[in-house]
Design an enzyme around this catalytic site. Structure first.
Site, PDB file in Angstrom:
ATOM      1  N   LEU A  42       0.764  -1.358   0.215  1.00  0.00           N
ATOM      2  CA  LEU A  42      -0.087  -0.017   0.218  1.00  0.00           C
ATOM      3  C   LEU A  42       0.853   1.193  -0.101  1.00  0.00           C
ATOM      4  CD1 LEU A  42      -2.947  -0.604   2.519  1.00  0.00           C
ATOM      5  CD2 LEU A  42      -3.104   0.060   0.169  1.00  0.00           C
ATOM      6  N   ASP A  43       0.600   2.096  -0.815  1.00  0.00           N
ATOM      7  CA  ASP A  43       1.301   3.484  -0.817  1.00  0.00           C
ATOM      8  C   ASP A  43       1.418   4.165   0.458  1.00  0.00           C
ATOM      9  OD1 ASP A  43       2.177   2.968  -3.551  1.00  0.00           O
ATOM     10  OD2 ASP A  43       0.406   4.215  -4.595  1.00  0.00           O
TER      11      ASP A  43
END
Length: 302
Positions: A42-43
């Site tokens: 996940l960024d």
């Protein structure tokens, strides 16, 4: 504290502003775990469900990487971003639609199988370097189109005045929600960027069952351990296959077993405990067309 051998799966609600690896290492430290891995990046600007694997559970992490995902995406219409998300340079690009009907008409184009071009600001590699490194230098690299599937794309809310569209997205692995937001904006003729992203589901797991990193850190160690799900949770979608004592012995010693009574496929294997009738999870096995059961991915017997 010394590192410990600990097995299981933690459903973490990743906070805003840190990388998936940093979240993993923090949780690993809080558990004093020897071995750990996450199940899909996940960024830093994204939040939400990030299943973390510890010990023997890491053997099945790849299945989570390949699983479908679900997101709550906040899309800002009428503006564009240099990175396709809120971390880039934002510029006005048009007027957001006044009514939802126009948006709904466009969303139909993005349901089912679609083509996407991965964004330059991504971790995909080109000649050994991540694309975002080239992007930061102002270099554009040609990217191959990839085919992804949008299983569901539903409007949760729309603020026409602010141009803020919130979508529920269910998609296949490899889907870039930033690209989806940008493509929707182009189709509407007003431009758009991804202003916020929350992963709500992956495989059979839900964000509703996850715990935040701060809350996890406030627990005592036994309470943290109690939140870990068993490794078999990662393969619970596969059918179960029980082994008797003889076949359990064969599996654990690298041998095959005859199972002509079972249709070909991949199974969760359960074997007998020594001196008891209680079944225990062994790992994954595969029955071939020849009716022979072979081990595929087993837990350590140490």
């Amino acid at each position: 504290m010394a590192k410990r051998k600990i097995d299981g799966v933690l459903l973490l609600d990743k906070p805003f502003g840190i990388s998936s690896n940093n979240a993993l290492q923090k949780a690993r430290w809080l558990l004093s775990a020897e071995k750990a891995g996450h199940t899909g990046v996940l960024d830093p600007f994204a939040t939400g469900l990030l299943p973390l694997c510890f010990g023997e559970a890491t053997k099945f992490a790849q299945r989570m990487l390949d699983a479908d995902k679900g997101y709550r995406a906040t899309v800002r219409l009428g503006q564009v971003s240099s990175t396709l998300d809120g971390e880039g340079e934002i510029a006005d690009s048009g007027v957001a639609p006044a009514d939802l009907a126009a948006i709904e008409a466009v969303l139909t184009r993005f349901r089912g199988e679609i083509d996407q071009v991965p964004p330059m600001h991504s971790a995909l590699k080109f000649e050994g370097r991540a694309l975002y490194e080239y992007a930061r230098q102002g270099v554009e690299i040609e990217r191959a189109v990839r085919r992804v599937t949008i299983h569901a794309l539903d409007v949760l809310s729309y603020d026409a005045g602010g141009g803020v569209l919130v979508l529920d997205v269910r998609c296949s692995k490899g889907t870039y929600i930033r690209t989806l937001a940008d493509d929707i904006g182009r189709a509407l003729g007003c431009g758009a960027y991804l202003a916020g992203l929350v992963r709500t589901r992956t495989a059979g797991f839900s964000l509703d069952d996850a715990i935040g990193l701060d809350a996890f850190g406030q627990l005592e160690l036994p309470q943290r351990e109690a939140l870990l799900l068993p490794a078999e949770t990662l393969v619970i979608d596969l059918p179960e296959l029980r082994c008797d004592e003889a076949d359990t012995h064969r599996m654990l010693h690298g041998m095959s077993a005859r199972r002509p009574d079972v249709a070909p496929g991949t199974f969760r294997l359960y074997g007998t405990q020594q001196s008891t009738d209680n079944a225990r999870f062994l790992g994954l096995g595969e029955v071939g067309a020849d009716g022979v059961l072979r081990s595929k991915r087993l837990l350590s017997t140490a």
